[in-house]
Design an enzyme around this catalytic site. Sequence first.
Site, mmCIF file in Angstrom:
data_model
loop_
_atom_site.group_PDB
_atom_site.id
_atom_site.type_symbol
_atom_site.label_atom_id
_atom_site.label_comp_id
_atom_site.label_asym_id
_atom_site.label_seq_id
_atom_site.Cartn_x
_atom_site.Cartn_y
_atom_site.Cartn_z
ATOM 1 N N TYR A 101 0.926 -1.205 -0.059
ATOM 2 C CA TYR A 101 -0.117 -0.037 -0.025
ATOM 3 C C TYR A 101 0.846 1.130 0.105
ATOM 4 O O TYR A 101 1.919 1.296 0.980
ATOM 5 C CB TYR A 101 -1.007 0.061 1.135
ATOM 6 C CG TYR A 101 -1.750 0.932 1.308
ATOM 7 C CD1 TYR A 101 -2.764 1.320 0.423
ATOM 8 C CD2 TYR A 101 -1.601 2.241 2.477
ATOM 9 C CE1 TYR A 101 -3.770 2.632 0.498
ATOM 10 C CE2 TYR A 101 -2.491 3.275 2.541
ATOM 11 C CZ TYR A 101 -3.554 3.512 1.581
ATOM 12 O OH TYR A 101 -4.441 4.604 1.668
ATOM 13 N N ASP A 120 9.159 2.819 0.154
ATOM 14 C CA ASP A 120 8.228 3.531 0.748
ATOM 15 C C ASP A 120 8.209 3.344 2.167
ATOM 16 O O ASP A 120 7.784 2.240 2.541
ATOM 17 C CB ASP A 120 6.705 3.168 0.233
ATOM 18 C CG ASP A 120 5.509 3.929 0.889
ATOM 19 O OD1 ASP A 120 6.006 4.585 1.923
ATOM 20 O OD2 ASP A 120 4.376 3.904 0.773
ATOM 21 N N LYS A 162 3.760 9.194 8.854
ATOM 22 C CA LYS A 162 3.233 8.535 10.349
ATOM 23 C C LYS A 162 4.303 9.150 11.333
ATOM 24 O O LYS A 162 3.816 10.256 11.898
ATOM 25 C CB LYS A 162 3.159 6.942 10.075
ATOM 26 C CG LYS A 162 1.992 6.569 9.185
ATOM 27 C CD LYS A 162 1.754 5.198 9.157
ATOM 28 C CE LYS A 162 0.386 4.879 8.385
ATOM 29 N NZ LYS A 162 0.620 4.321 7.236
#
Length: 430
Positions: A144, A239, A267
Site C-alpha cells: 500500500y 516507501d 506517520k
Amino acid sequence: MKREKSEALFEKAKKYFPGGVNSPVRAFRSVGGTPLFIQKGKGAHIWDADGNEFIDYCGSWGPLILGHANDKVVNAIKTTVENGSSFGAPTALENELAELILDNNKYIQKIRFVSSGTEAVMSAIRLARGFTKRNKILKFEGCYHGHSDSLLVKAGSGLVTFGNTSSAGVPESFVNETIVVALDNEAAVKQAFADFKDQIACVIIEPIPANNGLLLQRKEFLQFLRLICTENKTLLLFDEVISGFRVRFDGAAGYYGIQPDIITYGKIIGGGLPVGMYGASVEIMSHISPEGNVYQAGTLSGNPVAMAAGIAQLTECLKPDFYKKLEEHTQFLIKEIFKNANTPNSNLKIYSVGSIFWIAFTDKEHIRSAEEIDADSMKYFRILHKELLERGIYLGPSGYEVGFVCEAHTKEDLIATAKAFAEALEIAMR
Ligand SMILES: *Cc1c(COP(=O)(O)O)cnc(C)c1O
C-alpha cells in the site's frame, strides 16, 4: 461493555460521512459491530465515549510510537501554536526537524516536507518520472502506498480488507502505467524489466510490507531489486511511511543496509500531526521545484505545529536503546501470549519486526507475498478482535493490519494483554 454512546455517535456520523467514517478501515466492517468513538488517550491507553478503557495497539495506525498525549509532544504543540499555526512562509522549525532527520539518516541528503504519506509517495513518483523521463512504475501486489491514482492497483490496507484490491475511479490509462508483480518473485521482476525495457521510472516497494499482513521480505530480494534497478537506470523507491522511524530511526534502509534512490516517510515523523516527507540525494532532489522542473507544493507543508510535534517525538526516538527496548517489549508480549495460550492446533502465528507485529492463523513459517494469506483464516481474527475488545484490548479492526507496541506500554499492559489474548483465542477456536 456499554456501547450506547458510540452507537449513537455512529448513527449520526452515517448521515454525514460515507460509511460513517473519514477513512474506510475505521468502520469496523471486516470485524463487525460499531466502531468505538474515542474520547481520549494517554500513554498506551485510550477511552471511548462510553468510558471504556483499552490498551491500544493501533496507535493511530503507527504514528504514535511514544503513545498518546506524550507530555513532551503536547508541550511542544502548545508552545508552538500559541505563536500562530501557519504562515505560508518558512520557519526555523523546518530546519530543525530536517537537521534532526538528516544527521541521523545517511540514506537521504535532501528532503521536502508534505502533509501525508499519500502526498509523499505521489510526489516521489512524480520525481522519479521527471528524473528518468520514463512513465511506467513497478509496484508489488499487497503493498500500500497511499491512495493516489496510479498506486491504487492491487494495494493492501483498506482495499484488501474489503475484498477489492483496486479502486474504481482510476482511469485505465493510469493503471496501464503501473506494472504489478508479486512480492518475493525475482523472475516476475526480471520479466517486467524485459517486457518494458527502458520504460520503468521506478520500482516502489514497502521494504517492510506492513499493510497487507506483515510480509517480511528476504534481504536478498531487496538486494536483487537494488541491483536490477541500477542495471536498468530505474530508481528504487522505498516507501517507508510505516517502517521509517519504526524499526530503527533510519528505517528499513538502515535495517537492511540498502541504499534506495528515493525514500518516503510519514506517520511517526509528525508526532501524531499530519506530516509526510520524501528524500533523496542532492542530485535527484535538485529536480524538485523551485530548483528543478518537477512541481510539488503545499499550503500547509512544513506546518510549524506539526514540525514541533515531530521534533519532540523524534528527539525521544534518538535516545540510547529506544528501539532496543521497544523490540524487547514486543518480543516479551509475543512470548507471554504463547506462554498463556492454551489452545493447541490454533495455528496462531505472530510475525514481527521491531515493534510491529501481525497476528495470523496459518501453518506457514513465513508469509512473504499477499497470495499466501488465507482469506478464510480472517474468520478467527474477527472473533479474536471482538473478544479482545470486550477484555479491554484494542487492535486495528482488520486481520490484514499490523499492531504496534509503543514506548508507553508497560510490562503490566503486556501481561494483561497476553492473559486477555489467551481467553479470546480459546473462544475464537471453538
Ligand atoms: C500509511 C501509509 C501510506 C499513506 O499514508 P497516509 O498518511 O495515510 O496518506 C503510504 N505508504 C505506506 C507504506 C503506509 O503505511
